[in-house]
Design an enzyme around this catalytic site. Structure first.
Site, PDB file in Angstrom:
ATOM      1  N   GLN A  25      35.912  51.587  44.984  1.00  0.00           N
ATOM      2  CA  GLN A  25      36.077  50.433  44.097  1.00  0.00           C
ATOM      3  C   GLN A  25      34.727  50.007  43.530  1.00  0.00           C
ATOM      4  O   GLN A  25      33.775  49.797  44.280  1.00  0.00           O
ATOM      5  CB  GLN A  25      36.702  49.243  44.817  1.00  0.00           C
ATOM      6  CG  GLN A  25      37.002  48.148  43.783  1.00  0.00           C
ATOM      7  CD  GLN A  25      37.538  46.876  44.380  1.00  0.00           C
ATOM      8  OE1 GLN A  25      36.832  46.185  45.103  1.00  0.00           O
ATOM      9  NE2 GLN A  25      38.785  46.583  44.090  1.00  0.00           N
TER      10      GLN A  25
ATOM     11  N   CYS B 111      37.854  39.789  42.127  1.00  0.00           N
ATOM     12  CA  CYS B 111      36.997  39.077  43.080  1.00  0.00           C
ATOM     13  C   CYS B 111      36.426  37.809  42.439  1.00  0.00           C
ATOM     14  O   CYS B 111      35.811  37.876  41.374  1.00  0.00           O
ATOM     15  CB  CYS B 111      35.865  39.990  43.538  1.00  0.00           C
ATOM     16  SG  CYS B 111      34.788  39.168  44.699  1.00  0.00           S
TER      17      CYS B 111
ATOM     18  N   LYS C  68      42.245  46.907  39.853  1.00  0.00           N
ATOM     19  CA  LYS C  68      42.836  45.876  40.717  1.00  0.00           C
ATOM     20  C   LYS C  68      42.598  44.533  40.040  1.00  0.00           C
ATOM     21  O   LYS C  68      41.467  44.214  39.668  1.00  0.00           O
ATOM     22  CB  LYS C  68      42.198  45.890  42.102  1.00  0.00           C
ATOM     23  CG  LYS C  68      42.705  44.779  43.007  1.00  0.00           C
ATOM     24  CD  LYS C  68      42.550  45.139  44.457  1.00  0.00           C
ATOM     25  CE  LYS C  68      43.077  44.049  45.361  1.00  0.00           C
ATOM     26  NZ  LYS C  68      42.010  43.164  45.846  1.00  0.00           N
TER      27      LYS C  68
ATOM     28  N   HIS D 221      47.023  41.627  42.684  1.00  0.00           N
ATOM     29  CA  HIS D 221      47.007  40.571  43.696  1.00  0.00           C
ATOM     30  C   HIS D 221      47.772  39.412  43.062  1.00  0.00           C
ATOM     31  O   HIS D 221      47.308  38.818  42.084  1.00  0.00           O
ATOM     32  CB  HIS D 221      45.554  40.206  44.013  1.00  0.00           C
ATOM     33  CG  HIS D 221      45.417  39.182  45.101  1.00  0.00           C
ATOM     34  ND1 HIS D 221      44.209  38.766  45.590  1.00  0.00           N
ATOM     35  CD2 HIS D 221      46.345  38.476  45.798  1.00  0.00           C
ATOM     36  CE1 HIS D 221      44.383  37.861  46.535  1.00  0.00           C
ATOM     37  NE2 HIS D 221      45.678  37.657  46.677  1.00  0.00           N
TER      38      HIS D 221
ATOM     39  N   ASN E  82      50.014  43.208  45.924  1.00  0.00           N
ATOM     40  CA  ASN E  82      49.098  42.808  46.990  1.00  0.00           C
ATOM     41  C   ASN E  82      49.113  41.285  47.111  1.00  0.00           C
ATOM     42  O   ASN E  82      49.350  40.580  46.140  1.00  0.00           O
ATOM     43  CB  ASN E  82      47.680  43.311  46.649  1.00  0.00           C
ATOM     44  CG  ASN E  82      46.597  42.691  47.515  1.00  0.00           C
ATOM     45  OD1 ASN E  82      45.752  41.937  47.025  1.00  0.00           O
ATOM     46  ND2 ASN E  82      46.612  42.973  48.793  1.00  0.00           N
TER      47      ASN E  82
ATOM     48  N   GLY F 245      45.716  44.091  52.963  1.00  0.00           N
ATOM     49  CA  GLY F 245      44.306  43.876  53.282  1.00  0.00           C
ATOM     50  C   GLY F 245      44.107  43.317  54.673  1.00  0.00           C
ATOM     51  O   GLY F 245      43.901  44.052  55.639  1.00  0.00           O
TER      52      GLY F 245
END
Ligand SMILES: Cc1cc2nc3c(=O)[nH]c(=O)nc-3n(C[C@H](O)[C@H](O)[C@H](O)COP(=O)(O)O)c2cc1C
Length: 320
Positions: free
Chosen positions: A53, A83, A122, A154, A194, A217
């Site tokens: 990643q 993130c 992602k 996510h 996710n 995760g």
């Protein structure tokens, strides 16, 4: 998962499950390309199938980082658009990229041109006051046009101001239905879901519901045996996958090699604390490793003894 997972963790996880796809923690393109930090790419071939990643937002730099990743042996390059940490926002990458799908598609296209490996993304469902119902389809259609065929979503927003990264994994509400709707809108896109998934039963529910994959995760990290040991049989219909005990035994030579190379035992064992979670002796196992492995000179025999103690307790749960 930054600060949690590393190559030792992945080696253990791969012993527990032969079939699941493993990801590195986010490695930033600037660290690789400008900083020359190629040690961040080190891994064992046994960890495959393994995706690297990347974090970044400069197409040229990401293309170069992808090249370095593929040279190092990674089979998939994944771009982080999820993130929310300040550190990451100041470099304009991670979740803040949800606001700039045009740039993300340039990044994907540049990486696609640079390497033969699959380029995946992602992402979150949106950030801040964005409306996920409109933002997410726009984001996905852009990255599909740039050549991305696989995405992990996510299923919650990231709030870029006011929440810590940890809070951003729990507080913004999950919207699994939106992910299902994306699958209906983009049937040819491979979509993994996710966020907040804590059991294989739940994971299988998403697959039965029509999604293509499930990323787990925190639960996989904290209870690796519950999730990973059973994944090969329950999800992939494959007899592979080791029990926690067998994985511990298989880790002993790995620990030996790590120590011989100048490493410390706790660097490996810190990922093994939750292996027996919920089983008799789990507390003693955790204590033996967390207290003993930091000691100077601690070696694999500590782990072997802790395993024997746990198995003895399991054989006779009422010790005198
Ligand atoms: C300590 C920690 C570090 C993380 N680092 C990353 C990362 O480097 N890249 C990434 O895509 N997600 C990262 N995440 C987010 C997880 O991949 C995942 O999206 C999130 O925890 C929600 O899934 P879960 O409920 O299954 O844990 C991290 C999560 C944690 C707890």
């Amino acid at each position: 998962m930054m600060d949690w997972t590393d190559r030792h963790c992945r080696y253990l996880h791969r012993l527990l499950s032969g079939q699941t796809l493993l990801y590195t923690e986010m490695v930033t393109a600037p660290a690789l390309v400008r900083g020359g930090a190629l040690h961040l790419l080190e891994h064992s071939p046994e960890e495959q199938p393994l995706a690297l990643q990347l974090g970044g937002s400069d197409p040229g730099e990401l293309a170069e980082a992808a090249r370095l990743g593929v040279q190092a042996g990674y089979g998939e390059i994944n771009l982080n658009c999820g993130c929310p940490s300040d550190r990451v926002q100041s470099g304009t990458f991670g979740a803040v990229l949800m606001k700039d799908p045009a740039r993300v598609s340039e990044c994907v296209a540049a990486m696609r041109l640079a390497v033969d490996a699959e380029i995946t993304v992602k992402c979150r469902i949106g950030v801040d006051d964005q409306d996920p119902e409109t933002v997410l389809p726009e984001f996905l259609s852009r990255i599909i046009a740039a050549g991305c065929e696989r995405v992990t979503i996510h299923a919650r927003k990231a709030w870029l101001q006011g929440l810590s990264p940890k809070e951003n994994r729990d507080i913004p509400p999950l919207d699994y239905d939106l992910v299902y709707r994306m699958k209906q809108l983009f049937p040819n896109l491979h979509i993994s879901i996710n966020g907040g998934i804590t059991s294989l039963t739940q994971a299988c529910g998403f697959l039965d519901g029509g999604l293509d994959g499930v990323m787990i995760g925190r639960a996989a990290y904290h209870q690796p045996a519950d999730i990973l040991s059973r994944a090969d049989t329950e999800v992939f219909g494959d007899p592979g996958g080791s029990s926690a005990e067998d994985a511990v035994r298989a880790m002993l030579p790995y620990m030996e090699a790590h120590l011989a190379g100048g490493g410390r035992l706790h660097q490996v064992t810190r990922h093994m604390l939750g292996l027996f979670a919920g089983r008799p002796g789990a507390r003693g196992w955790r204590r033996a490793l967390s207290e003993g492995a930091h000691r100077q000179g601690a070696g694999p025999e500590l782990v072997e003894q802790a395993l024997e103690a746990l198995l003895a307790l399991a054989a006779d749960p009422q010790p005198v």
